[in-house]
Write an enzyme that holds these catalytic residues in place. Sequence first.
Site, short mmCIF file in Angstrom:
data_model
loop_
_atom_site.label_atom_id
_atom_site.label_comp_id
_atom_site.label_asym_id
_atom_site.label_seq_id
_atom_site.Cartn_x
_atom_site.Cartn_y
_atom_site.Cartn_z
N TYR A 1 66.69 83.98 14.43
CA TYR A 1 65.98 82.73 14.15
C TYR A 1 65.45 82.74 12.72
O TYR A 1 65.67 81.80 11.94
CB TYR A 1 64.84 82.53 15.15
CG TYR A 1 63.91 81.39 14.78
CD1 TYR A 1 64.37 80.08 14.78
CD2 TYR A 1 62.58 81.64 14.44
CE1 TYR A 1 63.52 79.03 14.42
CE2 TYR A 1 61.72 80.60 14.10
CZ TYR A 1 62.19 79.31 14.09
OH TYR A 1 61.36 78.27 13.74
N TRP B 1 53.29 79.72 14.75
CA TRP B 1 52.60 79.64 16.03
C TRP B 1 52.05 78.23 16.31
O TRP B 1 50.86 78.05 16.58
CB TRP B 1 51.48 80.68 16.10
CG TRP B 1 51.94 82.10 16.20
CD1 TRP B 1 53.17 82.59 15.88
CD2 TRP B 1 51.18 83.23 16.66
NE1 TRP B 1 53.22 83.95 16.10
CE2 TRP B 1 52.02 84.36 16.58
CE3 TRP B 1 49.87 83.38 17.12
CZ2 TRP B 1 51.59 85.63 16.95
CZ3 TRP B 1 49.44 84.65 17.48
CH2 TRP B 1 50.29 85.77 17.40
N ASP C 1 71.37 64.54 13.85
CA ASP C 1 71.66 65.56 14.85
C ASP C 1 72.04 66.85 14.12
O ASP C 1 72.94 66.86 13.28
CB ASP C 1 72.81 65.10 15.75
CG ASP C 1 73.00 65.98 16.98
OD1 ASP C 1 72.65 67.17 16.92
OD2 ASP C 1 73.50 65.47 17.99
N ALA D 1 64.59 71.35 14.06
CA ALA D 1 65.05 72.75 14.03
C ALA D 1 65.40 73.18 15.43
O ALA D 1 64.93 72.59 16.43
CB ALA D 1 63.96 73.66 13.46
N TRP D 2 66.22 74.21 15.52
CA TRP D 2 66.43 74.89 16.80
C TRP D 2 65.45 76.05 16.83
O TRP D 2 65.69 77.10 16.24
CB TRP D 2 67.87 75.37 16.94
CG TRP D 2 68.20 75.83 18.33
CD1 TRP D 2 67.63 75.36 19.50
CD2 TRP D 2 69.14 76.84 18.72
NE1 TRP D 2 68.18 76.01 20.59
CE2 TRP D 2 69.11 76.91 20.14
CE3 TRP D 2 70.02 77.65 18.02
CZ2 TRP D 2 69.90 77.80 20.86
CZ3 TRP D 2 70.83 78.53 18.74
CH2 TRP D 2 70.77 78.60 20.14
N LEU E 1 56.11 68.83 16.19
CA LEU E 1 55.67 68.53 14.83
C LEU E 1 56.09 67.14 14.40
O LEU E 1 55.32 66.43 13.75
CB LEU E 1 56.21 69.57 13.85
CG LEU E 1 55.87 69.35 12.38
CD1 LEU E 1 54.37 69.24 12.15
CD2 LEU E 1 56.48 70.44 11.51
#
Length: 301
Positions: free
Chosen positions: A131, A161, A40, A64-65, A12
């Site tokens: 998450y 998605w 970070d 994001a993770w 993104l």
Amino acid sequence: MRVAVTGTSGRLGIALVGALADAPFTGPAGPIAWDRAAFDLDTPETVGSRLDADRPEVVVHAAAWSDVDGCALDPALAFRRNGAATGILAAACAARAIDLIAVSTNEVFDGRRTDGQGYGVDDEPAPGNPYGASKLEGERLAIEAYEPATAGSLGIVRTAWLFGSTGRDFPSRILDAAERATAAREPLRAVADEWGTPTYVHDLAEAIVDLLAADAIAGIHHVVNGGTASRADWARDVIARAALETDVIEVPSTTWQRPSIPPRWGVLAPTPLPSGEPLRAWQDAMADYAPTLRRAIRARA
């Protein structure tokens, strides 16, 4: 308008930098791209000095993770990266009256809805996995930081998605799986009981630009392409566009054991955009992405 973007090495983030570079309101210098060295998620405490040096008027937080299984295996790390880091960024922005758009996820909902309607912005979030819980914590902390009326504007953009741009998205993983299935002379097994809306990162990025251009970022926005699909539906679409002769059989999500439990019904009800036009259907977006898929096939031949 000086716009900074976090996570600019991700799918993104790359699309956002490209869309903002074409936007007239960012000026000839374009957006300020913050890669991991600049911001970070593991060391977010330094963001204040970064804000003071670059002086953005708005930050789009795309970092994001997003490894949902990794988040399930290490929830504490997920909460630090997706929750606490977002809160620290939001607090630093709010203290300087800098606007913030925080990108979030459909997985703040557990997917147990059975009425066939997409989740709206007024529905109560109830994450079904770490998450989603960590992203909801990021939303909560950002809202808390922007509660003072003088703190600037906060926008939360939930999406789902994502595909396109770079990295191992669902279409690329399906291509790999289809090749393995063909080599083994087996059909491709695809999950039929997980539903959502495939969303093209370039369409999402343009929608965020639309919100910025109209000065309409405040509030919660659900931004996804039109329509719904199961994972199996999407897999069949990918295979057809790649002109592969691979049969697809539908299987339940319990076929594979995963650390994370994704929402069965991950559909978001899209909110209106300032342009008044909804995002196009996901199939139309896939048509634009198809040449990339075909190039990937040729590159492996």
